[in-house]
Design a protein around this motif. Structure first.
Motif, PDB file in Angstrom:
ATOM      1  N   LYS A  63       0.710  -1.159  -0.026  1.00 48.04           N
ATOM      2  CA  LYS A  63       0.199  -0.058   0.009  1.00 48.04           C
ATOM      3  C   LYS A  63       0.841   1.108  -0.096  1.00 48.04           C
ATOM      4  N   GLU A  64       1.883   1.142   0.771  1.00 45.64           N
ATOM      5  CA  GLU A  64       2.872   2.448   0.927  1.00 45.64           C
ATOM      6  C   GLU A  64       3.531   2.529  -0.441  1.00 45.64           C
ATOM      7  N   ALA A  65       3.979   1.531  -1.227  1.00 49.23           N
ATOM      8  CA  ALA A  65       4.451   1.599  -2.402  1.00 49.23           C
ATOM      9  C   ALA A  65       3.524   2.234  -3.292  1.00 49.23           C
ATOM     10  N   TRP A  66       2.146   1.852  -3.441  1.00 50.09           N
ATOM     11  CA  TRP A  66       1.163   2.284  -4.408  1.00 50.09           C
ATOM     12  C   TRP A  66       0.705   3.888  -4.102  1.00 50.09           C
ATOM     13  N   LYS A  67       0.988   4.300  -2.777  1.00 47.49           N
ATOM     14  CA  LYS A  67       0.599   5.647  -2.378  1.00 47.49           C
ATOM     15  C   LYS A  67       1.743   6.587  -3.235  1.00 47.49           C
ATOM     16  N   ILE A  79      -7.599   0.480  -2.403  1.00 53.97           N
ATOM     17  CA  ILE A  79      -8.714  -0.086  -1.933  1.00 53.97           C
ATOM     18  C   ILE A  79      -8.611  -1.192  -2.133  1.00 53.97           C
ATOM     19  N   THR A  80      -8.577  -2.097  -3.420  1.00 54.28           N
ATOM     20  CA  THR A  80      -8.388  -3.531  -3.921  1.00 54.28           C
ATOM     21  C   THR A  80      -7.581  -4.376  -3.147  1.00 54.28           C
ATOM     22  N   GLY A 157      -0.624 -15.550  -4.747  1.00 52.62           N
ATOM     23  CA  GLY A 157      -2.058 -15.594  -4.754  1.00 52.62           C
ATOM     24  C   GLY A 157      -3.024 -14.474  -4.316  1.00 52.62           C
ATOM     25  N   LEU A 158      -2.334 -13.616  -3.436  1.00 49.73           N
ATOM     26  CA  LEU A 158      -3.119 -12.431  -3.312  1.00 49.73           C
ATOM     27  C   LEU A 158      -2.985 -11.121  -4.527  1.00 49.73           C
ATOM     28  N   VAL A 159      -1.720 -11.448  -4.956  1.00 49.09           N
ATOM     29  CA  VAL A 159      -1.434 -10.455  -6.279  1.00 49.09           C
ATOM     30  C   VAL A 159      -2.369 -10.768  -7.540  1.00 49.09           C
ATOM     31  N   GLU A 166      -8.584  -5.817 -10.689  1.00 50.18           N
ATOM     32  CA  GLU A 166      -7.914  -4.405 -11.216  1.00 50.18           C
ATOM     33  C   GLU A 166      -8.249  -4.566 -12.800  1.00 50.18           C
ATOM     34  N   ASN A 167      -7.938  -5.712 -13.466  1.00 49.81           N
ATOM     35  CA  ASN A 167      -8.100  -6.008 -14.864  1.00 49.81           C
ATOM     36  C   ASN A 167      -9.793  -5.621 -15.179  1.00 49.81           C
TER      37      ASN A 167
END
Length: 180
Positions: A63-67, A79-80, A157-159, A166-167
């Motif tokens: 989450k930090e990387a995506w922020k 959010i996902t 698995g989570l990714v 997301e797709n």
């Protein structure tokens, strides 16, 4: 002499109480196919506490990387990530597992008459029950070997689940770029 006899008895009792896990039986319980299990390797043994801790750390760092990412739709991705990880954690917490319950990552090879398949799975053992946390099976050759064991497979698995969501989102909400 008495010490030696007591030690021998304790050793016999301990060995008879220890439960050996038949790896082929474990794999056969989670799959409902007509393939023959040829070989099973244990990649890593962990425990429930480590799985929960690793998962929380991975989610927070992701989450930090995506922020900080310049990509579009980063808010939806965060959010996902929350949605998928919380669903997984809720499933784990509902099981009333103990911190020292075993979690084992396996690599296995299955065959049918003419093909070979390579699979990976992560199983959580609690009392006499087992719960599958991750499972995948691919036609050989499959050039993937998870050196990170339990953590890497669960994160994979989570990714995969996050990317699938997301797709679908991106298909419904295409990104419109302004002409520069």
């Amino acid at each position: 002499m008495i010490k030696k006899t007591l030690y021998s008895l304790l050793t016999i009792i301990t060995l008879s109480c220890a439960t050996n896990i038949d790896n082929k039986e474990v794999i056969s319980k989670i799959t409902k196919d007509n393939l023959t299990i040829k070989h099973v390797d244990v990649l890593q043994e962990s425990n429930y506490y480590n799985v929960i801790t690793d998962l929380e750390q991975s989610v927070n760092s992701s989450k930090e990387a995506w922020k900080n990412a310049p990509e579009l739709n980063q808010l939806h991705r965060i959010i996902t990530i929350d949605k998928v990880s919380n669903k997984f954690l809720k499933r784990l917490n509902a099981g009333n597992y103990l911190n020292d319950d075993k979690v084992i990552a396996y690599r296995f090879i299955k065959t049918d008459k003419s093909n070979e398949y390579i699979g990976y799975t992560v199983i959580l053992f609690h009392d006499q029950n087992q719960s599958t946390l991750y499972y995948e099976l691919h036609a050989a050759p499959y050039e993937y070997y998870p050196l990170g064991g339990v953590k890497q497979l669960i994160n994979k698995g989570l990714v995969e689940e996050i990317n699938k969501i997301e797709n679908e989102y991106n298909k419904k909400h295409p990104i419109k770029l302004d002409n520069l």
